[in-house]
Write an enzyme that holds these catalytic residues in place. Sequence first.
Site, PDB file in Angstrom:
ATOM      1  N   SER A 210       1.413  -5.096   4.059  1.00 61.53           N
ATOM      2  CA  SER A 210       2.693  -4.409   3.880  1.00 61.53           C
ATOM      3  C   SER A 210       3.568  -4.926   5.006  1.00 61.53           C
ATOM      4  CB  SER A 210       2.517  -2.889   3.953  1.00 61.53           C
ATOM      5  OG  SER A 210       1.964  -2.548   5.192  1.00 61.53           O
ATOM      6  N   ARG A 211       4.844  -4.550   4.988  1.00 64.26           N
ATOM      7  CA  ARG A 211       5.732  -5.120   6.002  1.00 64.26           C
ATOM      8  C   ARG A 211       5.279  -4.728   7.406  1.00 64.26           C
ATOM      9  NH1 ARG A 211      10.725  -2.695   2.965  1.00 64.26           N
ATOM     10  NH2 ARG A 211       9.053  -1.177   2.685  1.00 64.26           N
TER      11      ARG A 211
ATOM     12  N   VAL B  37       0.383  -4.925 -11.345  1.00 60.17           N
ATOM     13  CA  VAL B  37       0.916  -3.744 -12.042  1.00 60.17           C
ATOM     14  C   VAL B  37       2.273  -3.351 -11.451  1.00 60.17           C
ATOM     15  CG1 VAL B  37      -1.305  -2.798 -12.787  1.00 60.17           C
ATOM     16  CG2 VAL B  37      -0.401  -2.190 -10.531  1.00 60.17           C
ATOM     17  N   GLY B  38       2.813  -4.230 -10.567  1.00 58.15           N
ATOM     18  CA  GLY B  38       4.099  -3.907  -9.922  1.00 58.15           C
ATOM     19  C   GLY B  38       5.263  -4.363 -10.791  1.00 58.15           C
ATOM     20  N   ARG B  39       5.724  -5.570 -10.533  1.00 58.49           N
ATOM     21  CA  ARG B  39       6.785  -6.180 -11.334  1.00 58.49           C
ATOM     22  C   ARG B  39       6.453  -7.652 -11.502  1.00 58.49           C
ATOM     23  NH1 ARG B  39       7.881  -1.910 -12.724  1.00 58.49           N
ATOM     24  NH2 ARG B  39       9.771  -0.681 -12.460  1.00 58.49           N
TER      25      ARG B  39
ATOM     26  N   LEU C 227       0.851  -1.199   0.000  1.00 56.42           N
ATOM     27  CA  LEU C 227       0.000   0.000   0.000  1.00 56.42           C
ATOM     28  C   LEU C 227       0.888   1.252   0.000  1.00 56.42           C
ATOM     29  CD1 LEU C 227      -3.147   0.394   0.113  1.00 56.42           C
ATOM     30  CD2 LEU C 227      -2.793   1.124   2.463  1.00 56.42           C
ATOM     31  N   GLY C 228       1.600   1.424  -1.121  1.00 53.39           N
ATOM     32  CA  GLY C 228       2.421   2.626  -1.276  1.00 53.39           C
ATOM     33  C   GLY C 228       1.640   3.681  -2.031  1.00 53.39           C
ATOM     34  N   SER C 229       2.363   4.434  -2.813  1.00 54.63           N
ATOM     35  CA  SER C 229       1.746   5.526  -3.551  1.00 54.63           C
ATOM     36  C   SER C 229       0.650   5.009  -4.494  1.00 54.63           C
ATOM     37  CB  SER C 229       2.866   6.231  -4.321  1.00 54.63           C
ATOM     38  OG  SER C 229       2.366   7.168  -5.173  1.00 54.63           O
ATOM     39  N   ILE C 230       0.980   3.995  -5.273  1.00 47.72           N
ATOM     40  CA  ILE C 230       0.002   3.458  -6.225  1.00 47.72           C
ATOM     41  C   ILE C 230      -1.108   2.704  -5.499  1.00 47.72           C
ATOM     42  CG2 ILE C 230      -0.294   1.709  -8.038  1.00 47.72           C
ATOM     43  CD1 ILE C 230       2.465   2.577  -9.112  1.00 47.72           C
TER      44      ILE C 230
ATOM     45  N   GLU D 132      10.286 -10.096 -18.989  1.00 47.92           N
ATOM     46  CA  GLU D 132       9.956  -9.175 -20.079  1.00 47.92           C
ATOM     47  C   GLU D 132      11.167  -9.008 -20.997  1.00 47.92           C
ATOM     48  OE1 GLU D 132       8.516  -5.508 -18.422  1.00 47.92           O
ATOM     49  OE2 GLU D 132       6.972  -6.526 -17.268  1.00 47.92           O
TER      50      GLU D 132
ATOM     51  N   HIS E 153       3.361  -3.686 -20.122  1.00 50.82           N
ATOM     52  CA  HIS E 153       4.066  -2.824 -19.151  1.00 50.82           C
ATOM     53  C   HIS E 153       3.913  -1.355 -19.546  1.00 50.82           C
ATOM     54  CE1 HIS E 153       7.606  -2.668 -16.098  1.00 50.82           C
ATOM     55  NE2 HIS E 153       6.846  -1.581 -16.010  1.00 50.82           N
TER      56      HIS E 153
HETATM   57  N1  LIG Z   1       3.446  -1.186 -14.386  1.00 51.25           N
HETATM   58  C1  LIG Z   1       4.008   0.003 -14.413  1.00 51.25           C
HETATM   59  O1  LIG Z   1       4.102   0.659 -15.446  1.00 51.25           O
HETATM   60  C2  LIG Z   1       4.524   0.587 -13.144  1.00 51.25           C
HETATM   61  C3  LIG Z   1       4.934  -0.224 -12.131  1.00 51.25           C
HETATM   62  N2  LIG Z   1       5.406   0.312 -10.974  1.00 51.25           N
HETATM   63  C4  LIG Z   1       5.806  -0.603  -9.908  1.00 51.25           C
HETATM   64  O2  LIG Z   1       4.947  -0.404  -8.802  1.00 51.25           O
HETATM   65  C5  LIG Z   1       5.715  -0.420  -7.604  1.00 51.25           C
HETATM   66  C6  LIG Z   1       5.028   0.418  -6.551  1.00 51.25           C
HETATM   67  O3  LIG Z   1       5.067   1.788  -6.938  1.00 51.25           O
HETATM   68  P1  LIG Z   1       4.761   2.935  -5.866  1.00 51.25           P
HETATM   69  O4  LIG Z   1       3.456   2.667  -5.214  1.00 51.25           O
HETATM   70  O5  LIG Z   1       4.953   4.221  -6.572  1.00 51.25           O
HETATM   71  O6  LIG Z   1       5.950   2.703  -4.844  1.00 51.25           O
HETATM   72  P2  LIG Z   1       5.971   3.012  -3.280  1.00 51.25           P
HETATM   73  O7  LIG Z   1       7.395   2.979  -2.897  1.00 51.25           O
HETATM   74  O8  LIG Z   1       5.165   4.216  -2.964  1.00 51.25           O
HETATM   75  O9  LIG Z   1       5.205   1.764  -2.667  1.00 51.25           O
HETATM   76  C7  LIG Z   1       5.751   0.481  -2.608  1.00 51.25           C
HETATM   77  C8  LIG Z   1       5.114  -0.204  -1.427  1.00 51.25           C
HETATM   78  O10 LIG Z   1       5.568  -1.565  -1.388  1.00 51.25           O
HETATM   79  C9  LIG Z   1       5.674  -1.918  -0.032  1.00 51.25           C
HETATM   80  N3  LIG Z   1       6.524  -3.089   0.128  1.00 51.25           N
HETATM   81  C10 LIG Z   1       7.852  -3.197  -0.039  1.00 51.25           C
HETATM   82  N4  LIG Z   1       8.269  -4.442   0.258  1.00 51.25           N
HETATM   83  C11 LIG Z   1       7.177  -5.138   0.604  1.00 51.25           C
HETATM   84  C12 LIG Z   1       6.950  -6.474   1.003  1.00 51.25           C
HETATM   85  N5  LIG Z   1       7.960  -7.338   1.114  1.00 51.25           N
HETATM   86  N6  LIG Z   1       5.699  -6.855   1.279  1.00 51.25           N
HETATM   87  C13 LIG Z   1       4.663  -5.998   1.175  1.00 51.25           C
HETATM   88  N7  LIG Z   1       4.810  -4.704   0.798  1.00 51.25           N
HETATM   89  C14 LIG Z   1       6.054  -4.284   0.514  1.00 51.25           C
HETATM   90  C15 LIG Z   1       6.276  -0.673   0.616  1.00 51.25           C
HETATM   91  O11 LIG Z   1       6.053  -0.647   2.009  1.00 51.25           O
HETATM   92  C16 LIG Z   1       5.487   0.426  -0.085  1.00 51.25           C
HETATM   93  O12 LIG Z   1       4.317   0.746   0.636  1.00 51.25           O
HETATM   94  C17 LIG Z   1       7.081   0.117  -8.025  1.00 51.25           C
HETATM   95  O13 LIG Z   1       8.098  -0.378  -7.161  1.00 51.25           O
HETATM   96  C18 LIG Z   1       7.238  -0.379  -9.425  1.00 51.25           C
HETATM   97  O14 LIG Z   1       7.905  -1.628  -9.405  1.00 51.25           O
HETATM   98  C19 LIG Z   1       5.457   1.642 -10.768  1.00 51.25           C
HETATM   99  C20 LIG Z   1       5.061   2.487 -11.757  1.00 51.25           C
HETATM  100  C21 LIG Z   1       4.566   2.048 -13.015  1.00 51.25           C
HETATM  101  O1  LIG Z   2       7.313   0.389 -14.422  1.00 51.41           O
HETATM  102  C1  LIG Z   2       7.484   1.554 -14.443  1.00 51.41           C
HETATM  103  C2  LIG Z   2       7.960   2.327 -13.339  1.00 51.41           C
HETATM  104  O2  LIG Z   2       7.947   3.567 -13.446  1.00 51.41           O
HETATM  105  O3  LIG Z   2       8.364   1.729 -12.316  1.00 51.41           O
END
Ligand SMILES: NC(=O)C1=CN([C@@H]2O[C@H](COP(=O)(O)OP(=O)(O)OC[C@H]3O[C@@H](n4cnc5c(N)ncnc54)[C@H](O)[C@@H]3O)[C@@H](O)[C@H]2O)C=CC1
Ligand SMILES: O=CC(=O)O
Length: 238
Positions: free
Chosen positions: A97-98, A153-155, A75-78, A184, A202
Amino acid sequence: MATVKEEALPLVLVHRPPNFHFPFKHHLQTHFRLLDPLDSDPPESTHSFFSCHAASVALQTSVQLGGKRVGIVGLGSIGAKIAKRLEPFGCAISYNSRRKKPSVPFPWFKNVYDLAVNNDVLIVCCMLTEESRHIIRKDIMTALGKEGVIINVGRGALIDEKELVQLLVRGELRGAGLDVFENEPDVPQELFSLKNVVLSPHCAAATPECFDALEELITANLHAFFSSKPLQSVVELE
Ligand SMILES: NC(=O)C1=CN([C@@H]2O[C@H](COP(=O)(O)OP(=O)(O)OC[C@H]3O[C@@H](n4cnc5c(N)ncnc54)[C@H](O)[C@@H]3O)[C@@H](O)[C@H]2O)C=CC1
Ligand SMILES: O=CC(=O)O
């Protein structure tokens, strides 16, 4: 030419600040395309269980978004913005989340297994680290159950993709919406022929607005760094 010794360079990690505006319309289209059977206009690059079939088939297989229990992994930004947009649809949100986030009103599950057992849909949007690689393993997907839907939508490597494909092929999951893949640009061939899967390449963040915003953020951080001012969105290493 002046050179700088590598060890003299300070290392500062930054990430997107919480108010950074990703093109969430796009993100949520990815989600809702899978979840909303009324969506009849997917891009050609995707095929949809709901929209590419005759109405009679879709009626039997539709999933209603309202009332669904949605578990967010990360539950981060996205994740937070996805939750904000799902709530008005009547979805019951919970998350893993952790650590529990004190300011968040949704139920927190300490582990992903319990999150899966207690939800209909898992939305995976945490960062990929050694700890979170394959955070969605076979037993988690099985715990979600035959009616379960997984959206990533993460990785790609957050999910054990081989197991995911097998479960989808065997009908042991209701469906999946995938923007990211483990290797990918390779995408498992089986996924292309499955009718209960929505794929996108992606591209959840690929809009001109997003790239403009990223450029602004990077420039602002560089200016701040070279004027010894506080940077935006510094990553706190734990
Ligand atoms: N598909 C796409 O085009 C995109 C994919 N992403 C991916 O989405 C991910 C998240 O983006 P944001 O929300 O902006 O990042 P963020 O840094 O705001 O949130 C990431 C969240 O993951 C949580 N986290 C980390 N390790 C964890 C674990 N072991 N178990 C549970 N939660 C854990 C963190 O506490 C944090 O709340 C990015 O790291 C990126 O890989 C981001 C942008 C675009
Ligand atoms: O997957 C895209 C990103 O900005 O992270």
